[in-house]
Design a protein around this motif. Sequence first.
Motif, mmCIF file in Angstrom:
data_model
loop_
_atom_site.group_PDB
_atom_site.id
_atom_site.type_symbol
_atom_site.label_atom_id
_atom_site.label_comp_id
_atom_site.label_asym_id
_atom_site.label_seq_id
_atom_site.Cartn_x
_atom_site.Cartn_y
_atom_site.Cartn_z
ATOM 1 N N ILE A 203 5.523 5.468 6.136
ATOM 2 C CA ILE A 203 5.546 6.899 5.842
ATOM 3 C C ILE A 203 6.817 7.542 6.391
ATOM 4 O O ILE A 203 7.527 8.271 5.683
ATOM 5 C CB ILE A 203 4.288 7.581 6.422
ATOM 6 N N ASP A 204 7.151 7.261 7.643
ATOM 7 C CA ASP A 204 8.345 7.851 8.243
ATOM 8 C C ASP A 204 9.629 7.318 7.615
ATOM 9 O O ASP A 204 10.663 7.996 7.626
ATOM 10 C CB ASP A 204 8.357 7.607 9.752
ATOM 11 N N ALA A 205 9.560 6.108 7.046
ATOM 12 C CA ALA A 205 10.728 5.548 6.360
ATOM 13 C C ALA A 205 10.990 6.251 5.034
ATOM 14 O O ALA A 205 12.054 6.052 4.429
ATOM 15 C CB ALA A 205 10.538 4.057 6.127
ATOM 16 N N GLY A 206 10.032 7.049 4.562
ATOM 17 C CA GLY A 206 10.219 7.804 3.327
ATOM 18 C C GLY A 206 9.560 7.193 2.111
ATOM 19 O O GLY A 206 9.832 7.615 0.984
ATOM 20 N N ALA A 207 8.692 6.191 2.305
ATOM 21 C CA ALA A 207 8.006 5.588 1.164
ATOM 22 C C ALA A 207 7.230 6.653 0.400
ATOM 23 O O ALA A 207 6.676 7.589 0.985
ATOM 24 C CB ALA A 207 7.061 4.488 1.633
ATOM 25 N N GLY A 208 7.178 6.484 -0.925
ATOM 26 C CA GLY A 208 6.455 7.442 -1.752
ATOM 27 C C GLY A 208 4.981 7.115 -1.896
ATOM 28 O O GLY A 208 4.228 7.877 -2.506
ATOM 29 N N GLY A 209 4.565 5.980 -1.348
ATOM 30 C CA GLY A 209 3.168 5.587 -1.418
ATOM 31 C C GLY A 209 2.969 4.267 -0.713
ATOM 32 O O GLY A 209 3.903 3.687 -0.140
ATOM 33 N N LEU A 210 1.736 3.778 -0.754
ATOM 34 C CA LEU A 210 1.384 2.488 -0.152
ATOM 35 C C LEU A 210 0.542 1.697 -1.145
ATOM 36 O O LEU A 210 -0.311 2.262 -1.831
ATOM 37 C CB LEU A 210 0.578 2.685 1.135
ATOM 38 N N ALA A 211 0.789 0.401 -1.208
ATOM 39 C CA ALA A 211 -0.044 -0.499 -2.005
ATOM 40 C C ALA A 211 -0.790 -1.404 -1.037
ATOM 41 O O ALA A 211 -0.169 -2.150 -0.273
ATOM 42 C CB ALA A 211 0.801 -1.317 -2.969
ATOM 43 N N VAL A 212 -2.107 -1.341 -1.054
ATOM 44 C CA VAL A 212 -2.936 -1.995 -0.039
ATOM 45 C C VAL A 212 -3.960 -2.906 -0.716
ATOM 46 O O VAL A 212 -4.505 -2.572 -1.768
ATOM 47 C CB VAL A 212 -3.667 -0.937 0.822
ATOM 48 N N GLY A 213 -4.204 -4.053 -0.096
ATOM 49 C CA GLY A 213 -5.135 -5.000 -0.687
ATOM 50 C C GLY A 213 -4.497 -5.818 -1.788
ATOM 51 O O GLY A 213 -5.183 -6.382 -2.649
ATOM 52 N N VAL A 214 -3.171 -5.915 -1.752
ATOM 53 C CA VAL A 214 -2.403 -6.626 -2.778
ATOM 54 C C VAL A 214 -1.984 -7.996 -2.237
ATOM 55 O O VAL A 214 -2.407 -8.411 -1.166
ATOM 56 C CB VAL A 214 -1.186 -5.783 -3.201
ATOM 57 N N HIS A 215 -1.125 -8.701 -2.978
ATOM 58 C CA HIS A 215 -0.731 -10.054 -2.577
ATOM 59 C C HIS A 215 -0.172 -10.086 -1.151
ATOM 60 O O HIS A 215 -0.527 -10.953 -0.350
ATOM 61 C CB HIS A 215 0.291 -10.613 -3.567
#
Length: 353
Positions: free
Chosen positions: A48-60
Amino acid sequence: MALHRTDLPPEILRLFRQGVAIPAHPLALNAERQFDRRRQRALSRYYIDAGAGGLAVGVHTTQFEIRDVGLYRPVLEAAMEDSRAWTDRPLVMVAGLAGRTQQAVNEARTALSLGYHAGLLSLAAMKGSSTEEILAHCRSVAQEIPLVGFYLQPAVGGVSLGADFWRAFCAIDNVIAVKVAPFNRYRTLDVIRGLVEARAEERVTLYTGNDDHIVLDLVTPFTVKRDGEPVTVRFQGGLLGHWSVWTRGAVQMLEKLKAAVAAGPLSPEILALDSAVTDCNAAFFDVANDFHGCIAGCHEILRRQGLLEGTWCLNPQEGLSPGQSEAIDRICRLYPELSDDAFVAGNLERWLS
């Protein structure tokens, strides 16, 4: 209760469409291979602090094995809880969906109950099924949640799918994006052709997952003829395991590439960046050993930065390959400008608090 793409908050739809950096969230484990809640929280705060626009969780990258040990819901719940507590900024939250139809539907319902906006649908469990069976599977899951298609490379369990499949998939009304990650230019073009033939380019956004061509995907105009006229589409963002490390640099790179495309023409410096990023990925993803250490390689960068305690995976057979650590040493030495070591060092204590 099912969710249609038109029910998503306008700011989330806008972010999806404009294209953002979405890191694939790793799983933090301790030396006993048990869920490390504190470091999992630190990772979310970092992204989040790095500026990501979202998170993908439970993925590969989160390890599909979380489903076998009862961690699917806890891991998704943790990322949602931690992101809401850490920022008021809107984030695109994508849940990985896997398994045969009933499992994928159940996972979609779990994700929705936790507030996720879309599901990244892995088709690995459908290997051996007919195209129509796979499409029926996709349509069933799309009745529950907006879908992000996922062309996972066959080397790590993906299914080879042609342009006809992608045309039919993109025609599904509740599809909002496709993560294109076959690590193959021919198969990448199959997705693009299918998207254009489905006349879905205004609704379905392309996200690169091609870790071997991240930069070129993001700066290339892809043109396909439809009804005798050229139709041009572009990748707008990335949803990548590669971006689970050096994430601040990845966010800045995406912004730089978008600005370069808008300004045009592209400089040799921008084009040369592709080979540098691909060289990094070869070490992180363990290309020399057919991607065996692809998850552990990302863990190793995070371990060196202090975000993870070790490189442990749920599967004891997964880990760094012989020579992979030395390959990562070389990358860190050659491309310090792509790393975010100083950024992490300046914030690590706060993220781990």
